[in-house]
Design a protein around this motif. Structure first.
Motif, PDB file in Angstrom:
ATOM      1  N   PRO A  19      71.079  59.787  11.333  1.00 45.48           N
ATOM      2  CA  PRO A  19      71.953  60.307  11.860  1.00 45.48           C
ATOM      3  C   PRO A  19      71.587  61.828  12.785  1.00 45.48           C
ATOM      4  O   PRO A  19      72.227  62.216  13.611  1.00 45.48           O
ATOM      5  N   ASN A  20      69.893  62.476  12.703  1.00 47.75           N
ATOM      6  CA  ASN A  20      69.346  63.004  13.736  1.00 47.75           C
ATOM      7  C   ASN A  20      68.896  62.510  15.219  1.00 47.75           C
ATOM      8  O   ASN A  20      68.088  62.873  15.858  1.00 47.75           O
ATOM      9  N   MET A  21      69.124  61.082  15.164  1.00 50.10           N
ATOM     10  CA  MET A  21      68.537  60.287  16.089  1.00 50.10           C
ATOM     11  C   MET A  21      69.656  60.714  17.530  1.00 50.10           C
ATOM     12  O   MET A  21      70.379  61.356  17.272  1.00 50.10           O
ATOM     13  N   THR A  22      68.552  60.869  18.621  1.00 49.13           N
ATOM     14  CA  THR A  22      69.619  61.930  19.876  1.00 49.13           C
ATOM     15  C   THR A  22      68.848  60.914  21.204  1.00 49.13           C
ATOM     16  O   THR A  22      69.754  60.847  22.391  1.00 49.13           O
ATOM     17  N   SER A  23      68.440  59.627  21.104  1.00 47.28           N
ATOM     18  CA  SER A  23      67.970  58.938  21.923  1.00 47.28           C
ATOM     19  C   SER A  23      67.404  56.585  21.266  1.00 47.28           C
ATOM     20  O   SER A  23      67.267  57.160  20.686  1.00 47.28           O
ATOM     21  N   LEU A  24      68.630  56.388  22.672  1.00 48.92           N
ATOM     22  CA  LEU A  24      68.080  55.214  21.822  1.00 48.92           C
ATOM     23  C   LEU A  24      68.422  54.062  22.846  1.00 48.92           C
ATOM     24  O   LEU A  24      68.902  53.921  23.897  1.00 48.92           O
ATOM     25  N   ASN A  25      66.700  53.494  22.943  1.00 53.00           N
ATOM     26  CA  ASN A  25      66.458  52.040  23.979  1.00 53.00           C
ATOM     27  C   ASN A  25      67.084  50.782  23.295  1.00 53.00           C
ATOM     28  O   ASN A  25      65.696  50.396  22.886  1.00 53.00           O
ATOM     29  N   LEU A  26      67.827  50.701  24.266  1.00 54.45           N
ATOM     30  CA  LEU A  26      68.022  48.784  23.347  1.00 54.45           C
ATOM     31  C   LEU A  26      67.947  48.129  24.942  1.00 54.45           C
ATOM     32  O   LEU A  26      68.729  46.691  25.026  1.00 54.45           O
TER      33      LEU A  26
END
Length: 139
Positions: A19-26
């Motif tokens: 729930p606290n993730m701010t950035s996601l690299n896919l």
């Protein structure tokens, strides 16, 4: 004997546990369907940046259903031909569409509805080729 009906089964996305993730690299994953990559992200209220560059995305038409508070969306080096769906992500501040297949300004007219959009990269799109010989153009 247990009898569970399909309407009773609740599938929880693994992303819901972050729930606290701010950035996601896919990036660089050969993703073809945005709906697959974005599934479950609507539960991440802190998520502000997603990198989907260097994939095989053809459309982002339903992306607004998954991306609530996204401020930065990196979509360079895909196969997008329009910005349909992106024009409903009202929190967007920076959008990288470089090196896609966008040929006409009409295919991105909806971006004018985004009140917070400050950065837009269109370099490397066929659209830019028609403006290469002029120094004054507006998108």
């Amino acid at each position: 004997q247990d009898n569970i009906q399909a309407s009773q089964v609740v599938v929880v996305s693994p992303m819901a546990k972050l729930p606290n993730m701010t950035s996601l690299n896919l990036s660089k994953n050969e993703i073809v369907r945005a709906s697959t990559a974005l599934s479950g992200l609507n539960t991440l209220s802190q998520l502000e940046k997603i990198d989907l560059s260097h994939n095989c995305l053809f459309s982002m038409s339903q992306s607004h259903l998954h991306l609530g508070n996204i401020k930065t969306l990196l979509l360079s080096h895909n196969k997008l031909t329009s910005t349909t769906g992106l024009d409903k992500i009202y929190s967007l501040q920076a959008l990288d569409l470089g090196y896609n297949l966008i040929k006409h300004t009409q295919k991105m007219a909806g971006l004018s509805k985004l009140p917070l959009l400050m950065e837009l990269n269109l370099c490397g799109n066929p659209l830019m080729d028609s403006y290469a010989s002029t120094s004054d153009y507006r998108v």
